[in-house]
Write a protein that holds these residues in place. Structure first.
Motif, short mmCIF file in Angstrom:
data_model
loop_
_atom_site.label_atom_id
_atom_site.label_comp_id
_atom_site.label_asym_id
_atom_site.label_seq_id
_atom_site.Cartn_x
_atom_site.Cartn_y
_atom_site.Cartn_z
N PRO A 1 -8.23 -0.45 8.03
CA PRO A 1 -9.67 -0.29 7.72
C PRO A 1 -9.90 0.89 6.81
N HIS A 2 -11.05 0.88 6.15
CA HIS A 2 -11.43 1.98 5.27
C HIS A 2 -12.86 2.36 5.59
N PRO A 3 -13.18 3.66 5.64
CA PRO A 3 -14.54 4.07 6.06
C PRO A 3 -15.62 3.71 5.06
N HIS A 4 -15.26 3.48 3.79
CA HIS A 4 -16.29 3.25 2.78
C HIS A 4 -16.13 1.93 2.05
N VAL A 5 -15.09 1.15 2.33
CA VAL A 5 -14.86 -0.12 1.64
C VAL A 5 -14.55 -1.17 2.69
N ASN A 6 -15.31 -2.29 2.67
CA ASN A 6 -15.04 -3.36 3.62
C ASN A 6 -13.98 -4.30 3.06
N PRO A 7 -13.49 -5.25 3.84
CA PRO A 7 -12.40 -6.11 3.35
C PRO A 7 -12.72 -6.89 2.09
N ASN B 1 2.33 3.21 3.62
CA ASN B 1 2.46 4.14 4.74
C ASN B 1 2.49 3.42 6.06
N SER B 2 1.81 2.29 6.16
CA SER B 2 1.81 1.53 7.41
C SER B 2 2.99 0.58 7.45
N GLY B 3 3.27 0.06 8.62
CA GLY B 3 4.44 -0.81 8.78
C GLY B 3 4.22 -2.16 8.19
N ASN B 4 3.04 -2.71 8.25
CA ASN B 4 2.78 -4.04 7.73
C ASN B 4 1.84 -3.93 6.55
N SER B 5 1.91 -4.88 5.64
CA SER B 5 1.05 -4.91 4.47
C SER B 5 0.41 -6.27 4.40
N GLN B 6 -0.79 -6.29 3.86
CA GLN B 6 -1.53 -7.52 3.73
C GLN B 6 -1.69 -7.84 2.27
N SER B 7 -1.70 -9.08 1.94
CA SER B 7 -1.83 -9.50 0.55
C SER B 7 -3.00 -10.45 0.45
N GLY B 8 -3.52 -10.54 -0.74
CA GLY B 8 -4.62 -11.46 -0.97
C GLY B 8 -5.93 -10.73 -0.99
N ARG C 1 -10.40 11.45 -1.27
CA ARG C 1 -10.12 11.82 0.12
C ARG C 1 -9.36 10.72 0.85
N ASP C 2 -9.71 9.47 0.56
CA ASP C 2 -9.06 8.34 1.24
C ASP C 2 -9.02 7.18 0.26
N PRO C 3 -7.93 7.01 -0.50
CA PRO C 3 -7.87 5.94 -1.51
C PRO C 3 -8.08 4.57 -0.87
N PRO C 4 -8.89 3.71 -1.52
CA PRO C 4 -9.18 2.41 -0.92
C PRO C 4 -8.17 1.32 -1.24
N LEU C 5 -7.27 1.54 -2.20
CA LEU C 5 -6.32 0.51 -2.62
C LEU C 5 -4.90 1.03 -2.47
N TYR C 6 -3.99 0.10 -2.22
CA TYR C 6 -2.58 0.44 -2.30
C TYR C 6 -1.83 -0.80 -2.77
#
Length: 421
Positions: free
Chosen positions: A119-125, A188-195, A157-162
């Motif tokens: 999740p991101h505090p300023h950007v929704n999915p 940085n996280s163990g799983n990544s989501q695509s799409g 402060r918290d990049p929205p994309l990776y």
């Protein structure tokens, strides 16, 4: 790795593009109110000048209810600083129909090698951005330049994309267009989501530009790996006919550009004249309102005078009814036909009669001294004595008149209460 500098767009072409699309009429007109189009143009010119990586366009926006509308947008990247390195985040800033009275709609626009952090505090999915500056949008002080600056601070402060990990694939031999692909990146996280959701849009650019490489920088969460295909340029000779056509097209473009520039200056002068005329009309409106107010006050004063005349008319009619049919009879003195109603009236009558008699006497003395019937020294003594006596009569009359006025005001107040009841 700091991304390469973005070439600054031509401000004149951007201004011409915005003036063209905002001045359209009919079905192709943009759905913005006429009184805000100038401010919209200024906002877009300012943000593209401050952030050359953003480019104004027109595209079709589809609302949640399925309604499609052609709107302006600022498409490109905004800089952010993360861990001492500057990166560019691809965004889309939609200027909705109610802009600038309401905040624009901002989306992050990830490339095919990027996904939105969840999740991101300023950007929704879906990529919709929500920051305090958008929530506290105030017209007309809020603008796009401050919005983009605020977005860069929050994204830093918290990049929205990776970037997602991708296996490098060899470029197909039949692809003749050079392009660059993002390499594999570690999350940085163990799983990544695509799409992610892609919006199909029909863009209208302010000026044609040759196809360029994707200038989007690497994600702050990893580094690039992989290569890009290169195509060697083949030597060739230009056809004279093509060269002639290009020169003709360039000449026509220059002529059209000159005509558009002259027309724009003419329209701006006309707009300035209309603004001045609007100021003159506002001043005339103030004068008319002031005159109307004065006329209303005068009408109220006349109505009060009318009430006073009506009351005096009632008094006179009552006197006529009381004295109608009476015979004067034989009177030794004609002045005895009139009786003063009170002491003040009798005193006023005596003072006025004495004043007028002295005035007539002074007139007679002037005539007498002119013909030599009265010596000049005797004339001066007589005039001095008569003037002194006339002064006292006039002073007494002024005091009696003030007393009568007070009595009349009191009488009118009683009559008004009588008529009001």
């Amino acid at each position: 790795m700091v991304p390469p500098a973005v070439q600054s767009p031509n401000p004149q072409l951007i201004q011409q593009f915005l003036s063209s699309v905002l001045s359209q009429r009919g079905p192709a007109a943009l759905p913005y109110s006429e009184d805000t189009k100038w401010l919209i143009r200024q906002h877009l010119v300012a943000v593209t000048t401050t952030y050359p990586s953003l480019e104004p366009k027109t595209a079709t926006f589809t609302h949640n209810d399925g309604r499609s509308v052609n709107l302006l947008q600022a498409d490109g990247t905004i800089p952010m600083s993360f861990q001492g390195v500057t990166y560019n985040i691809p965004v889309l800033i939609w200027l909705m129909e109610s802009y600038p009275r309401h905040a624009p709609c901002v989306y992050v626009n990830p490339t095919r090698d990027m996904i939105i952090k969840r999740p991101h505090p300023h950007v929704n999915p879906s990529g919709l951005v929500s920051v305090p500056y958008l929530q506290n949008w105030v017209y007309p002080s809020s603008n796009l330049v401050d919005l983009v600056r605020d977005l860069g601070v929050f994204f830093g402060r918290d990049p929205p994309l990776y970037s997602q990990r991708r296996n490098p694939q060899p470029p197909p031999p039949q692809n003749l267009n050079p392009n660059s692909n993002f390499g594999s990146l570690s999350s940085n996280s163990g799983n990544s989501q695509s799409g992610y959701v892609q919006h199909h849009q029909h863009h209208q650019h302010p000026a044609p530009a040759p196809p360029t490489r994707n200038n989007y920088p690497p994600s702050p969460y990893g580094s690039f790996s992989g290569g890009s295909s290169r195509v060697q340029s083949l030597p060739h000779t230009e056809d004279p006919t093509d060269v002639y056509k290009k020169n003709a097209v360039n000449k026509i473009v220059e002529m059209v550009h000159g005509d558009v520039t002259a027309l724009r200056k003419t329209r701006e002068a006309e707009m300035e004249g209309l603004f001045n005329l609007q100021g003159v009309l506002k001043q005339r409106e103030e004068v008319l309102n002031k005159g109307l107010k004065e006329m209303q006050e005068e009408m109220e004063g006349l109505e009060q005078q009318l009430q006073m005349v009506l009351m005096n008319t009632d008094v006179l009619e009552g006197w006529l009814r009381d004295n109608q049919g009476k015979r004067l009879g034989s009177l030794e003195n004609a002045e005895d036909a009139f009786d003063c109603v009170d002491v003040l009236s009798k005193q006023m009558l005596d003072c006025t009669a004495s004043d007028l008699a002295i005035e007539d006497t002074l007139y007679a003395l002037d005539k007498a001294v002119q013909v030599g019937s009265v010596p000049f020294d005797q004339y001066l003594r007589s005039v001095r004595a008569l003037s002194r006596e006339q002064f006292f009569h006039r002073a007494t009359a002024a005091k009696v008149r003030a007393a009568q006025l007070q009595a009349q005001v009191a009488n009118m107040a009683v009559r008004i209460q009588h008529y009001g009841s």
